[in-house]
Design an enzyme around this catalytic site. Sequence first.
Site, PDB file in Angstrom:
ATOM      1  CB  SER A   9      -0.903   0.038   1.226  1.00 21.59           C
ATOM      2  OG  SER A   9      -1.611   1.278   1.256  1.00 21.59           O
ATOM      3  NE  ARG A  10       2.779   2.423  -5.249  1.00 20.81           N
ATOM      4  CZ  ARG A  10       4.036   1.999  -5.302  1.00 20.81           C
ATOM      5  NH1 ARG A  10       4.951   2.598  -4.567  1.00 20.81           N
ATOM      6  NH2 ARG A  10       4.394   0.960  -6.047  1.00 20.81           N
ATOM      7  CB  ALA A  12       1.631   6.949   5.133  1.00 22.12           C
ATOM      8  CG  ASP A  75      -9.311  -1.323  -3.742  1.00 23.08           C
ATOM      9  OD1 ASP A  75      -8.446  -0.413  -3.760  1.00 23.08           O
ATOM     10  OD2 ASP A  75     -10.401  -1.230  -4.327  1.00 23.08           O
ATOM     11  CB  SER A  76     -10.736  -0.272   1.880  1.00 23.37           C
ATOM     12  OG  SER A  76      -9.532   0.476   1.890  1.00 23.37           O
ATOM     13  CG  PHE A 158      -7.103   6.791   6.629  1.00 13.40           C
ATOM     14  CD1 PHE A 158      -7.047   5.709   7.521  1.00 13.40           C
ATOM     15  CD2 PHE A 158      -7.368   6.524   5.290  1.00 13.40           C
ATOM     16  CE1 PHE A 158      -7.263   4.406   7.087  1.00 13.40           C
ATOM     17  CE2 PHE A 158      -7.584   5.217   4.853  1.00 13.40           C
ATOM     18  CZ  PHE A 158      -7.524   4.153   5.748  1.00 13.40           C
TER      19      PHE A 158
HETATM   20  O1  LIG Z   1      -4.390   1.701  -2.889  1.00 12.80           O
HETATM   21  P1  LIG Z   1      -3.469   1.951  -1.714  1.00 12.80           P
HETATM   22  O2  LIG Z   1      -2.030   2.182  -2.104  1.00 12.80           O
HETATM   23  O3  LIG Z   1      -3.622   0.911  -0.631  1.00 12.80           O
HETATM   24  O4  LIG Z   1      -3.928   3.356  -1.031  1.00 12.80           O
HETATM   25  P2  LIG Z   1      -5.282   4.154  -1.349  1.00 12.80           P
HETATM   26  O5  LIG Z   1      -5.410   5.293  -0.395  1.00 12.80           O
HETATM   27  O6  LIG Z   1      -5.334   4.436  -2.821  1.00 12.80           O
HETATM   28  O7  LIG Z   1      -6.385   3.093  -0.927  1.00 12.80           O
HETATM   29  P3  LIG Z   1      -7.625   2.558  -1.760  1.00 12.80           P
HETATM   30  O8  LIG Z   1      -7.347   2.568  -3.209  1.00 12.80           O
HETATM   31  O9  LIG Z   1      -7.993   1.277  -1.084  1.00 12.80           O
HETATM   32  O10 LIG Z   1      -8.733   3.679  -1.427  1.00 12.80           O
HETATM   33  C1  LIG Z   1      -9.158   3.716  -0.120  1.00 12.80           C
HETATM   34  C2  LIG Z   1      -9.878   5.022   0.095  1.00 12.80           C
HETATM   35  O11 LIG Z   1     -11.124   4.685   0.735  1.00 12.80           O
HETATM   36  C3  LIG Z   1     -11.242   5.432   1.917  1.00 12.80           C
HETATM   37  N1  LIG Z   1     -11.080   4.543   3.079  1.00 12.80           N
HETATM   38  C4  LIG Z   1     -10.683   3.261   3.070  1.00 12.80           C
HETATM   39  N2  LIG Z   1     -10.625   2.752   4.328  1.00 12.80           N
HETATM   40  C5  LIG Z   1     -10.988   3.779   5.144  1.00 12.80           C
HETATM   41  C6  LIG Z   1     -11.105   3.903   6.549  1.00 12.80           C
HETATM   42  O12 LIG Z   1     -10.799   2.910   7.348  1.00 12.80           O
HETATM   43  N3  LIG Z   1     -11.504   5.088   7.060  1.00 12.80           N
HETATM   44  C7  LIG Z   1     -11.785   6.128   6.226  1.00 12.80           C
HETATM   45  N4  LIG Z   1     -11.693   6.105   4.884  1.00 12.80           N
HETATM   46  C8  LIG Z   1     -11.294   4.926   4.354  1.00 12.80           C
HETATM   47  C9  LIG Z   1     -10.111   6.473   1.900  1.00 12.80           C
HETATM   48  O13 LIG Z   1     -10.576   7.641   1.230  1.00 12.80           O
HETATM   49  C10 LIG Z   1      -9.043   5.861   1.035  1.00 12.80           C
HETATM   50  O14 LIG Z   1      -8.296   6.813   0.318  1.00 12.80           O
HETATM   51 MG   LIG Z   2      -5.512   2.941  -4.182  1.00 14.75          MG
END
Ligand SMILES: O=P(O)(O)OP(=O)(O)OP(=O)(O)OC[C@H]1O[C@@H](n2cnc3c(O)ncnc32)[C@H](O)[C@@H]1O
Ligand SMILES: [Mg+2]
Length: 203
Positions: A9-10, A12, A75-76, A158
Amino acid sequence: MTTRLLLASRNAKKLVELRRILAATSAGEQVELIGLDDVAEYPEVPESGLTFAENALIKAREGAQQTGLPTVADDSGLAVDALNGMPGVFSARWSGRHGDDEANLQLVLDQIGDVPDEHRGGGFVCAAALVWPDGREQVVEARMLGRIIRTPRGRNGFGYDPIFVPEGYQQTSAELSADAKDAISHRGKAFRGLADLIAAELH
Ligand SMILES: O=P(O)(O)OP(=O)(O)OP(=O)(O)OC[C@H]1O[C@@H](n2cnc3c(O)ncnc32)[C@H](O)[C@@H]1O
Ligand SMILES: [Mg+2]
């Protein structure tokens, strides 16, 4: 003997949560968790999947192929009922700028500003993918249901945490302590499920 496990994951802040969650599981003693800063840099892969599971697998496969290490990826995102499940897999870049949490959450608030309290349900979704160097793959998906409030509250976590109140709580997930969020979060549940699979493989 511990096995190095790459957390691909990028983000942080997500990495902090992933390390904390996995370290607290049975797999925690069996693996040495390393991040992308600990391996030779490789280009970020486009998350071209339409589901969380597809995107998690895209990220985990790339990590395993680039490093030869067992790799997990998350992915979330936030699925809002009144937005028909969006931002969903577009959560990180909903405002058009990747990772701009403030712009992303403000756009969701603007989009559902006229939605009454009783229709402001939604949930966070996390797909946790694990890809072994021999190509075997496992994905565990989990959700944290709740509702979207009207004014952001809290500084922990976050992303969309400041506008999300988990079911059964008054606080937002940004007002919860790290441990309290891990105990109920989509990420905590998904990675505890994956950790059981890792522990079974490495026992
Ligand atoms: O893909 P990686 O490199 O893991 O980093 P990313 O930030 O792009 O991660 P995602 O593609 O999975 O997008 C996740 C987004 O969904 C939201 N998100 C995911 N989990 C969350 C949480 O536990 N609390 C709040 N927002 C969350 C948040 O905006 C993240 O930027
Ligand atoms: Mg992402």
